[in-house]
Write a protein that holds these residues in place. Sequence first.
Motif, PDB file in Angstrom:
ATOM      1  N   VAL A  30       0.923  -1.266  -0.047  1.00 57.69           N
ATOM      2  CA  VAL A  30      -0.029  -0.404   0.250  1.00 57.69           C
ATOM      3  C   VAL A  30       0.745   1.183   0.232  1.00 57.69           C
ATOM      4  CG1 VAL A  30      -1.320   1.136   1.377  1.00 57.69           C
ATOM      5  CG2 VAL A  30      -1.569  -1.143   1.248  1.00 57.69           C
ATOM      6  N   TYR A  31       0.945   1.591  -1.035  1.00 63.29           N
ATOM      7  CA  TYR A  31       1.910   2.929  -1.154  1.00 63.29           C
ATOM      8  C   TYR A  31       1.184   4.210  -1.158  1.00 63.29           C
ATOM      9  CZ  TYR A  31       5.520   5.247  -4.161  1.00 63.29           C
ATOM     10  OH  TYR A  31       6.752   6.558  -4.371  1.00 63.29           O
ATOM     11  N   GLY A  32       1.378   4.953  -0.707  1.00 64.38           N
ATOM     12  CA  GLY A  32       0.801   6.677  -0.571  1.00 64.38           C
ATOM     13  C   GLY A  32       1.963   6.998  -0.771  1.00 64.38           C
ATOM     14  N   ILE A 150      -5.870   1.599  -8.410  1.00 67.51           N
ATOM     15  CA  ILE A 150      -5.269   3.130  -7.989  1.00 67.51           C
ATOM     16  C   ILE A 150      -6.379   4.194  -7.431  1.00 67.51           C
ATOM     17  CG2 ILE A 150      -4.117   5.133  -9.416  1.00 67.51           C
ATOM     18  CD1 ILE A 150      -2.607   2.631 -11.234  1.00 67.51           C
ATOM     19  N   LEU A 151      -6.011   5.478  -7.080  1.00 66.26           N
ATOM     20  CA  LEU A 151      -7.107   5.970  -5.829  1.00 66.26           C
ATOM     21  C   LEU A 151      -6.392   7.591  -5.820  1.00 66.26           C
ATOM     22  CD1 LEU A 151      -7.459   3.543  -3.591  1.00 66.26           C
ATOM     23  CD2 LEU A 151      -8.876   3.638  -5.681  1.00 66.26           C
ATOM     24  N   LEU A 182      -1.774   1.857  -4.870  1.00 69.58           N
ATOM     25  CA  LEU A 182      -1.402   2.960  -4.430  1.00 69.58           C
ATOM     26  C   LEU A 182      -2.389   3.989  -4.636  1.00 69.58           C
ATOM     27  CD1 LEU A 182       0.451   4.898  -5.862  1.00 69.58           C
ATOM     28  CD2 LEU A 182       0.078   4.692  -8.483  1.00 69.58           C
ATOM     29  N   VAL A 183      -2.428   5.391  -3.936  1.00 72.76           N
ATOM     30  CA  VAL A 183      -2.734   5.964  -3.656  1.00 72.76           C
ATOM     31  C   VAL A 183      -2.771   7.690  -3.212  1.00 72.76           C
ATOM     32  CG1 VAL A 183      -3.360   5.139  -0.842  1.00 72.76           C
ATOM     33  CG2 VAL A 183      -5.338   6.696  -1.731  1.00 72.76           C
ATOM     34  N   LEU A 191      -3.360   7.699   5.708  1.00 73.94           N
ATOM     35  CA  LEU A 191      -1.974   7.167   5.181  1.00 73.94           C
ATOM     36  C   LEU A 191      -1.220   6.282   6.198  1.00 73.94           C
ATOM     37  CD1 LEU A 191      -1.564   9.135   2.246  1.00 73.94           C
ATOM     38  CD2 LEU A 191      -3.065   7.890   2.284  1.00 73.94           C
ATOM     39  N   GLU A 192      -1.440   6.974   7.210  1.00 76.44           N
ATOM     40  CA  GLU A 192       0.071   6.462   8.060  1.00 76.44           C
ATOM     41  C   GLU A 192      -0.625   5.331   8.899  1.00 76.44           C
ATOM     42  OE1 GLU A 192       2.113   8.302  11.646  1.00 76.44           O
ATOM     43  OE2 GLU A 192       0.525   9.604  11.374  1.00 76.44           O
TER      44      GLU A 192
END
Length: 298
Positions: A30-32, A150-151, A182-183, A191-192
């Motif tokens: 999960v990538y911010g 993807i968001l 990917l957000v 996100l944290e």
Amino acid sequence: MKLELKGLTKRFGAHTALDALDMSVPSGSVYGLVGPNGAGKTTALRHMTGVLRPDSGEALADGEPVFENPAVKARMAWIPDEVFYFPQASVNDMMRFYAREYPGFDAGRFEKLAGAFPLDRRTPMRRFSRGMKKQAAFWLALSLRPEALILDEPVDGLDPVMRRQVWSLLLADVAERGTTVLVSSHNLRELEDVCDRVGIINSGRMLLERGLSELQENVCKLQFVPAEGRGIPDGLDVMHVSGAGRLKTLIVRGRPEAALARLEAEKPVFVDVLPLTLEEIFIYELGGAGHEIREIIL
């Protein structure tokens, strides 16, 4: 599905939106993607989904170009900030459209997810509120069982209960199916809680890209009261200092143990390490890139 941008550049007239941007999203993570307004986050996501053609560089999914590659796009789902739907379409109409266009659409899962999204499936979506449109978008996207989701500002407009519901469903897919997420969002506190990797983008370039735990281990926050006649010692990479009187709050680049040992060597009256949030890391990293918070006298 591993997602990558390699040296990607995009210009709109005289404006360079992305400037040789590199980004790497590991499979199953999960990538911010975060950054200030106008940094190029949405443009980056539109390249990653194949909506835009790069001027130079590449957008890759599992090593394959995404642009004009239907086979790759069929394995991805994309929820933009403004949800797409046909003007007169209901959720059922959009479900039939998705089922025709995406080979992986799972009608059984669509029916199971109905309990999570309390929407009238026959009402035209144009009558929905913003939050209801987002619910419909997640309902449809999750029914695709995508390898990558993807968001862009995904939970904007959702109430707190529905936000938790959506994140629960997303993280279940990550854990059970290895879905890559990917957000991009301005809600760094949220996100944290969900991201294991973060990229901070500024002026179309990647400022830094690290695992969240690594990022938090290499920037620390300390409160410090120096001994009488002493100040902040040399040998610290201080990013920011605040505080009134002798009590100072320091944001320091480096490992907390090393920073604490350096301050303790000065025999301070008081010193302590405090928790550091992703929002604080974002603010102080951007401060070093010319986005510091300025005091305005009114």
